[in-house]
Design a protein around this motif. Sequence first.
Motif, PDB file in Angstrom:
ATOM      1  N   VAL A  59       7.738   7.667  11.533  1.00 31.60           N
ATOM      2  CA  VAL A  59       7.564   7.088  10.136  1.00 31.60           C
ATOM      3  C   VAL A  59       6.257   7.329   9.721  1.00 31.60           C
ATOM      4  O   VAL A  59       5.405   6.372  10.159  1.00 31.60           O
ATOM      5  CB  VAL A  59       7.936   5.578  10.022  1.00 31.60           C
ATOM      6  CG1 VAL A  59       7.767   4.777   8.710  1.00 31.60           C
ATOM      7  CG2 VAL A  59       9.460   5.273  10.745  1.00 31.60           C
ATOM      8  N   ASP A  60       6.148   8.115   8.828  1.00 32.80           N
ATOM      9  CA  ASP A  60       4.795   8.408   7.997  1.00 32.80           C
ATOM     10  C   ASP A  60       4.699   7.635   6.785  1.00 32.80           C
ATOM     11  O   ASP A  60       5.738   6.750   6.541  1.00 32.80           O
ATOM     12  CB  ASP A  60       4.342   9.837   7.981  1.00 32.80           C
ATOM     13  CG  ASP A  60       5.322  10.635   7.124  1.00 32.80           C
ATOM     14  OD1 ASP A  60       6.277  10.050   6.455  1.00 32.80           O
ATOM     15  OD2 ASP A  60       5.345  11.785   6.807  1.00 32.80           O
ATOM     16  N   THR A  61       3.716   7.838   5.879  1.00 35.21           N
ATOM     17  CA  THR A  61       3.572   7.263   4.696  1.00 35.21           C
ATOM     18  C   THR A  61       4.848   7.666   3.849  1.00 35.21           C
ATOM     19  O   THR A  61       5.359   6.879   3.076  1.00 35.21           O
ATOM     20  CB  THR A  61       2.210   7.617   3.973  1.00 35.21           C
ATOM     21  OG1 THR A  61       2.393   9.185   3.880  1.00 35.21           O
ATOM     22  CG2 THR A  61       1.012   6.887   4.880  1.00 35.21           C
ATOM     23  N   HIS A  62       5.396   8.714   4.065  1.00 38.64           N
ATOM     24  CA  HIS A  62       6.456   9.194   3.030  1.00 38.64           C
ATOM     25  C   HIS A  62       7.708   8.417   3.551  1.00 38.64           C
ATOM     26  O   HIS A  62       8.394   7.988   2.831  1.00 38.64           O
ATOM     27  CB  HIS A  62       6.585  10.594   3.057  1.00 38.64           C
ATOM     28  CG  HIS A  62       5.394  11.503   2.619  1.00 38.64           C
ATOM     29  ND1 HIS A  62       4.878  11.306   1.101  1.00 38.64           N
ATOM     30  CD2 HIS A  62       4.525  12.398   3.368  1.00 38.64           C
ATOM     31  CE1 HIS A  62       4.025  12.248   1.230  1.00 38.64           C
ATOM     32  NE2 HIS A  62       3.676  12.711   2.266  1.00 38.64           N
ATOM     33  N   VAL A  63       7.896   8.653   4.595  1.00 41.73           N
ATOM     34  CA  VAL A  63       9.294   7.934   5.417  1.00 41.73           C
ATOM     35  C   VAL A  63       9.083   6.586   4.879  1.00 41.73           C
ATOM     36  O   VAL A  63       9.986   5.720   4.452  1.00 41.73           O
ATOM     37  CB  VAL A  63       9.472   8.267   6.779  1.00 41.73           C
ATOM     38  CG1 VAL A  63      10.564   7.606   7.218  1.00 41.73           C
ATOM     39  CG2 VAL A  63       9.700   9.809   7.032  1.00 41.73           C
ATOM     40  N   PHE A  64       7.986   5.792   5.237  1.00 43.45           N
ATOM     41  CA  PHE A  64       7.838   4.541   5.122  1.00 43.45           C
ATOM     42  C   PHE A  64       8.162   4.265   3.334  1.00 43.45           C
ATOM     43  O   PHE A  64       8.874   3.178   3.178  1.00 43.45           O
ATOM     44  CB  PHE A  64       6.405   3.947   5.407  1.00 43.45           C
ATOM     45  CG  PHE A  64       6.237   2.518   5.249  1.00 43.45           C
ATOM     46  CD1 PHE A  64       6.535   1.641   6.185  1.00 43.45           C
ATOM     47  CD2 PHE A  64       5.439   2.004   4.076  1.00 43.45           C
ATOM     48  CE1 PHE A  64       6.387   0.255   6.006  1.00 43.45           C
ATOM     49  CE2 PHE A  64       5.066   0.851   3.948  1.00 43.45           C
ATOM     50  CZ  PHE A  64       5.569  -0.118   5.040  1.00 43.45           C
ATOM     51  N   ARG A  65       7.446   4.923   2.610  1.00 41.86           N
ATOM     52  CA  ARG A  65       7.587   4.551   1.156  1.00 41.86           C
ATOM     53  C   ARG A  65       9.036   4.723   0.660  1.00 41.86           C
ATOM     54  O   ARG A  65       9.744   3.874  -0.108  1.00 41.86           O
ATOM     55  CB  ARG A  65       6.717   5.502   0.369  1.00 41.86           C
ATOM     56  CG  ARG A  65       6.626   5.311  -1.106  1.00 41.86           C
ATOM     57  CD  ARG A  65       5.724   6.361  -1.854  1.00 41.86           C
ATOM     58  NE  ARG A  65       6.146   7.730  -1.966  1.00 41.86           N
ATOM     59  CZ  ARG A  65       5.699   8.723  -0.940  1.00 41.86           C
ATOM     60  NH1 ARG A  65       4.557   8.191  -0.342  1.00 41.86           N
ATOM     61  NH2 ARG A  65       6.004   9.710  -1.199  1.00 41.86           N
ATOM     62  N   VAL A  66       9.529   5.969   0.843  1.00 41.28           N
ATOM     63  CA  VAL A  66      10.851   6.336   0.338  1.00 41.28           C
ATOM     64  C   VAL A  66      12.248   5.486   1.249  1.00 41.28           C
ATOM     65  O   VAL A  66      12.779   4.934   0.171  1.00 41.28           O
ATOM     66  CB  VAL A  66      11.421   7.882   0.785  1.00 41.28           C
ATOM     67  CG1 VAL A  66      12.779   8.191   0.366  1.00 41.28           C
ATOM     68  CG2 VAL A  66      10.214   8.573  -0.043  1.00 41.28           C
ATOM     69  N   SER A  67      11.940   5.116   2.194  1.00 39.29           N
ATOM     70  CA  SER A  67      13.230   4.104   2.964  1.00 39.29           C
ATOM     71  C   SER A  67      13.085   2.695   2.142  1.00 39.29           C
ATOM     72  O   SER A  67      14.058   2.286   1.854  1.00 39.29           O
ATOM     73  CB  SER A  67      12.592   3.937   4.200  1.00 39.29           C
ATOM     74  OG  SER A  67      12.796   5.253   5.053  1.00 39.29           O
ATOM     75  N   ARG A  68      11.697   2.390   2.008  1.00 39.86           N
ATOM     76  CA  ARG A  68      11.713   1.038   1.188  1.00 39.86           C
ATOM     77  C   ARG A  68      12.164   1.186  -0.104  1.00 39.86           C
ATOM     78  O   ARG A  68      12.753   0.259  -0.865  1.00 39.86           O
ATOM     79  CB  ARG A  68      10.334   0.288   1.399  1.00 39.86           C
ATOM     80  CG  ARG A  68      10.123  -0.308   2.730  1.00 39.86           C
ATOM     81  CD  ARG A  68       8.516  -0.417   2.938  1.00 39.86           C
ATOM     82  NE  ARG A  68       7.690  -0.979   2.012  1.00 39.86           N
ATOM     83  CZ  ARG A  68       7.811  -2.475   1.794  1.00 39.86           C
ATOM     84  NH1 ARG A  68       8.173  -3.085   2.550  1.00 39.86           N
ATOM     85  NH2 ARG A  68       7.079  -2.811   0.728  1.00 39.86           N
TER      86      ARG A  68
END
Length: 218
Positions: free
Chosen positions: A138-147
Amino acid sequence: MRKKERYDFVISTLEKKFGVMDTELSYTSPFELLIATVLSAQCTDKRVNMVTPSLFRDYPTPEAMALAEPDVIFEYIRSVSYPNSKAKYLVGIGKALTERFAGEVPQTMEELTQLPGVGRKTANVVSAFAFGKQALAVDTHVFRVSRRIGLVPQKCTTPYAVEKELLKNIPSGKISLAHSWILLQGRYTCTARKPKCSKCELKEACRWFEKNHASAEL
């Protein structure tokens, strides 16, 4: 849209878009992937791929890296973010692998995160792409998009909380691929400041789009 329907739609749509793929970091061994991933923290893969060819040419093994001085490694990686700290990490990794792991990159989360500069995200990238394990970084992209889409609730406020929620709902055989799919969707379409909603294949399942479509980029 219920949770399972959202996951099914997102995963199937991204699978059709991206298919089977590897990380965008260039590497030829677990050691190279480990080093490249450490360098990629808060830095673009493109930039990392520009500096690693000469670095790996001159320091191709943990043993070679262990004998280097941080100020020498710094000259190879000076254009990446935080080069001073990362130069020390790389030498430290070389020493740790040589002294404690017989020059081999370990495969467990516990052992990987004992290496200098290696956190859970880096360990998961190495596990997934170097060793073929079903791991999800979970990087910044995965964190942001998932939420943003609604794959995870807003109460998931840490990368680890997001990781656990995603692991519970993504089909087990697609976990490591889903990391890359969501990451690339965030990197190129669902961007942080101005998400390209008009080009996004996921908008019909996206809670953020549903709530903000009037002001989204249409």
